[in-house]
Design a protein around this motif. Sequence first.
Motif, PDB file in Angstrom:
ATOM      1  N   MET A  48       0.839  -1.208   0.000  1.00  0.00           N
ATOM      2  CA  MET A  48       0.000   0.000   0.000  1.00  0.00           C
ATOM      3  C   MET A  48       0.868   1.250   0.000  1.00  0.00           C
ATOM      4  SD  MET A  48      -3.230  -0.853   2.487  1.00  0.00           S
ATOM      5  CE  MET A  48      -3.459   0.877   2.771  1.00  0.00           C
ATOM      6  N   TRP A  49       1.925   1.245   0.782  1.00  0.00           N
ATOM      7  CA  TRP A  49       2.820   2.399   0.865  1.00  0.00           C
ATOM      8  C   TRP A  49       3.461   2.677  -0.499  1.00  0.00           C
ATOM      9  CZ3 TRP A  49       3.796   6.093   4.320  1.00  0.00           C
ATOM     10  CH2 TRP A  49       4.913   6.869   4.127  1.00  0.00           C
ATOM     11  N   VAL A  50       3.937   1.629  -1.143  1.00  0.00           N
ATOM     12  CA  VAL A  50       4.627   1.792  -2.417  1.00  0.00           C
ATOM     13  C   VAL A  50       3.653   2.208  -3.520  1.00  0.00           C
ATOM     14  CG1 VAL A  50       5.885   0.544  -4.220  1.00  0.00           C
ATOM     15  CG2 VAL A  50       6.529   0.270  -1.832  1.00  0.00           C
ATOM     16  N   LEU A  51       2.476   1.609  -3.546  1.00  0.00           N
ATOM     17  CA  LEU A  51       1.549   1.858  -4.643  1.00  0.00           C
ATOM     18  C   LEU A  51       0.686   3.099  -4.464  1.00  0.00           C
ATOM     19  CD1 LEU A  51       0.359  -1.774  -5.369  1.00  0.00           C
ATOM     20  CD2 LEU A  51       2.011  -0.418  -6.643  1.00  0.00           C
ATOM     21  N   LEU A  52       0.433   3.527  -3.225  1.00  0.00           N
ATOM     22  CA  LEU A  52      -0.473   4.654  -2.995  1.00  0.00           C
ATOM     23  C   LEU A  52       0.226   5.911  -2.504  1.00  0.00           C
ATOM     24  CD1 LEU A  52      -3.441   2.781  -1.289  1.00  0.00           C
ATOM     25  CD2 LEU A  52      -3.281   3.546  -3.635  1.00  0.00           C
ATOM     26  N   PHE A  53       1.028   5.789  -1.478  1.00  0.00           N
ATOM     27  CA  PHE A  53       1.536   6.989  -0.817  1.00  0.00           C
ATOM     28  C   PHE A  53       2.759   7.587  -1.494  1.00  0.00           C
ATOM     29  CE2 PHE A  53      -0.573   4.712   2.791  1.00  0.00           C
ATOM     30  CZ  PHE A  53      -1.681   5.540   2.829  1.00  0.00           C
ATOM     31  N   LEU A  54       3.676   6.786  -1.993  1.00  0.00           N
ATOM     32  CA  LEU A  54       4.869   7.338  -2.634  1.00  0.00           C
ATOM     33  C   LEU A  54       4.550   8.130  -3.900  1.00  0.00           C
ATOM     34  CD1 LEU A  54       7.624   4.614  -2.142  1.00  0.00           C
ATOM     35  CD2 LEU A  54       7.374   6.802  -0.991  1.00  0.00           C
ATOM     36  N   PRO A  55       3.701   7.638  -4.806  1.00  0.00           N
ATOM     37  CA  PRO A  55       3.371   8.461  -5.980  1.00  0.00           C
ATOM     38  C   PRO A  55       2.654   9.756  -5.612  1.00  0.00           C
ATOM     39  CG  PRO A  55       2.786   6.179  -6.383  1.00  0.00           C
ATOM     40  CD  PRO A  55       3.167   6.282  -4.953  1.00  0.00           C
ATOM     41  N   GLN A  56       1.832   9.712  -4.581  1.00  0.00           N
ATOM     42  CA  GLN A  56       1.136  10.926  -4.156  1.00  0.00           C
ATOM     43  C   GLN A  56       2.128  11.950  -3.612  1.00  0.00           C
ATOM     44  OE1 GLN A  56      -1.856  10.247  -1.186  1.00  0.00           O
ATOM     45  NE2 GLN A  56      -2.509  12.367  -1.168  1.00  0.00           N
ATOM     46  N   ARG A  57       3.105  11.503  -2.851  1.00  0.00           N
ATOM     47  CA  ARG A  57       4.119  12.434  -2.324  1.00  0.00           C
ATOM     48  C   ARG A  57       4.954  13.031  -3.457  1.00  0.00           C
ATOM     49  NH1 ARG A  57       6.779  10.522   3.327  1.00  0.00           N
ATOM     50  NH2 ARG A  57       4.888  10.720   4.555  1.00  0.00           N
ATOM     51  N   ARG A  58       5.292  12.209  -4.438  1.00  0.00           N
ATOM     52  CA  ARG A  58       6.059  12.722  -5.572  1.00  0.00           C
ATOM     53  C   ARG A  58       5.267  13.783  -6.326  1.00  0.00           C
ATOM     54  NH1 ARG A  58       7.594   6.844  -7.332  1.00  0.00           N
ATOM     55  NH2 ARG A  58       9.300   6.453  -5.895  1.00  0.00           N
ATOM     56  N   GLN A  59       3.974  13.533  -6.501  1.00  0.00           N
ATOM     57  CA  GLN A  59       3.124  14.488  -7.216  1.00  0.00           C
ATOM     58  C   GLN A  59       2.995  15.789  -6.419  1.00  0.00           C
ATOM     59  OE1 GLN A  59      -0.815  13.036  -7.950  1.00  0.00           O
ATOM     60  NE2 GLN A  59      -1.255  14.606  -9.465  1.00  0.00           N
ATOM     61  N   GLU A  60       2.846  15.706  -5.092  1.00  0.00           N
ATOM     62  CA  GLU A  60       2.769  16.915  -4.267  1.00  0.00           C
ATOM     63  C   GLU A  60       4.069  17.709  -4.341  1.00  0.00           C
ATOM     64  OE1 GLU A  60       1.783  15.633  -0.344  1.00  0.00           O
ATOM     65  OE2 GLU A  60      -0.279  15.135  -0.875  1.00  0.00           O
ATOM     66  N   LYS A  61       5.203  17.028  -4.314  1.00  0.00           N
ATOM     67  CA  LYS A  61       6.498  17.700  -4.397  1.00  0.00           C
ATOM     68  C   LYS A  61       6.654  18.407  -5.739  1.00  0.00           C
ATOM     69  CE  LYS A  61      11.422  16.796  -3.878  1.00  0.00           C
ATOM     70  NZ  LYS A  61      12.444  15.761  -3.669  1.00  0.00           N
ATOM     71  N   LYS A  62       6.238  17.739  -6.809  1.00  0.00           N
ATOM     72  CA  LYS A  62       6.319  18.326  -8.146  1.00  0.00           C
ATOM     73  C   LYS A  62       5.420  19.559  -8.246  1.00  0.00           C
ATOM     74  CE  LYS A  62       5.922  16.708 -12.906  1.00  0.00           C
ATOM     75  NZ  LYS A  62       5.499  15.576 -13.748  1.00  0.00           N
ATOM     76  N   HIS A  63       4.228  19.505  -7.638  1.00  0.00           N
ATOM     77  CA  HIS A  63       3.295  20.633  -7.662  1.00  0.00           C
ATOM     78  C   HIS A  63       3.866  21.821  -6.881  1.00  0.00           C
ATOM     79  CE1 HIS A  63      -0.479  22.839  -6.638  1.00  0.00           C
ATOM     80  NE2 HIS A  63      -0.691  22.601  -7.907  1.00  0.00           N
ATOM     81  N   LYS A  64       4.491  21.558  -5.724  1.00  0.00           N
ATOM     82  CA  LYS A  64       5.096  22.639  -4.941  1.00  0.00           C
ATOM     83  C   LYS A  64       6.237  23.297  -5.709  1.00  0.00           C
ATOM     84  CE  LYS A  64       3.941  20.987  -0.337  1.00  0.00           C
ATOM     85  NZ  LYS A  64       4.452  20.476   0.937  1.00  0.00           N
ATOM     86  N   GLU A  65       7.037  22.500  -6.401  1.00  0.00           N
ATOM     87  CA  GLU A  65       8.128  23.065  -7.199  1.00  0.00           C
ATOM     88  C   GLU A  65       7.581  23.927  -8.333  1.00  0.00           C
ATOM     89  OE1 GLU A  65      10.454  19.761  -8.510  1.00  0.00           O
ATOM     90  OE2 GLU A  65      11.324  19.408  -6.529  1.00  0.00           O
ATOM     91  N   MET A  66       6.490  23.481  -8.958  1.00  0.00           N
ATOM     92  CA  MET A  66       5.881  24.246 -10.042  1.00  0.00           C
ATOM     93  C   MET A  66       5.359  25.585  -9.505  1.00  0.00           C
ATOM     94  SD  MET A  66       2.396  23.731 -12.215  1.00  0.00           S
ATOM     95  CE  MET A  66       1.555  23.674 -10.678  1.00  0.00           C
ATOM     96  N   ILE A  67       4.718  25.560  -8.352  1.00  0.00           N
ATOM     97  CA  ILE A  67       4.165  26.792  -7.780  1.00  0.00           C
ATOM     98  C   ILE A  67       5.281  27.750  -7.383  1.00  0.00           C
ATOM     99  CG2 ILE A  67       2.946  27.687  -5.754  1.00  0.00           C
ATOM    100  CD1 ILE A  67       1.028  25.372  -5.995  1.00  0.00           C
ATOM    101  N   SER A  68       6.368  27.226  -6.837  1.00  0.00           N
ATOM    102  CA  SER A  68       7.465  28.107  -6.419  1.00  0.00           C
ATOM    103  C   SER A  68       8.208  28.718  -7.613  1.00  0.00           C
ATOM    104  CB  SER A  68       8.432  27.349  -5.521  1.00  0.00           C
ATOM    105  OG  SER A  68       9.074  26.334  -6.248  1.00  0.00           O
ATOM    106  N   SER A  69       8.099  28.101  -8.776  1.00  0.00           N
ATOM    107  CA  SER A  69       8.807  28.630  -9.944  1.00  0.00           C
ATOM    108  C   SER A  69       7.942  29.560 -10.799  1.00  0.00           C
ATOM    109  CB  SER A  69       9.324  27.477 -10.807  1.00  0.00           C
ATOM    110  OG  SER A  69       8.244  26.797 -11.408  1.00  0.00           O
ATOM    111  N   LEU A  70       6.738  29.877 -10.348  1.00  0.00           N
ATOM    112  CA  LEU A  70       5.870  30.771 -11.126  1.00  0.00           C
ATOM    113  C   LEU A  70       6.416  32.191 -11.124  1.00  0.00           C
ATOM    114  CD1 LEU A  70       2.328  29.594 -10.014  1.00  0.00           C
ATOM    115  CD2 LEU A  70       3.426  29.206 -12.202  1.00  0.00           C
ATOM    116  N   LYS A  71       6.266  32.861 -12.260  1.00  0.00           N
ATOM    117  CA  LYS A  71       6.713  34.244 -12.393  1.00  0.00           C
ATOM    118  C   LYS A  71       5.631  35.059 -13.078  1.00  0.00           C
ATOM    119  CE  LYS A  71      10.574  32.580 -14.251  1.00  0.00           C
ATOM    120  NZ  LYS A  71      11.639  32.596 -15.201  1.00  0.00           N
TER     121      LYS A  71
END
Length: 134
Positions: A48-71
Amino acid sequence: MLEKVFDFINFGPAGATDVGNTVEQAQTAPTGGGFGGLLFFLIIIILMWVLLFLPQRRQEKKHKEMISSLKKGDKIVTSSGIIGKIISITNERIRISTADKTEIDITKNAIAGVLSKSDKPEVAPEKPETEDDK
């Protein structure tokens, strides 16, 4: 007749009417080890951890990076489908222009993606030369 109904309800064998015999069988039946069940439970949790939680954390991290790079000047799309160009950015809100005179304040979490970056200088479309200009 009543005993056969009770046997059917209790999922017992059809011919077993001896109560003492079934109790004795139940007491001598081997039970499964506790470690095997615990191991199975741990494997399920890891999957469950590998299939559900890790991809969600990666997606949240990617979204935060996208928001911080907005200009200012980036063209974005919101989660509700509104497309606009960033006019100003504050701590929690972003003001976007969706039309000539329409500006909307949105939260940073409402941004779904960046359509184009502002690194490219905007070029005004060239006006074709007419005979009067020559």
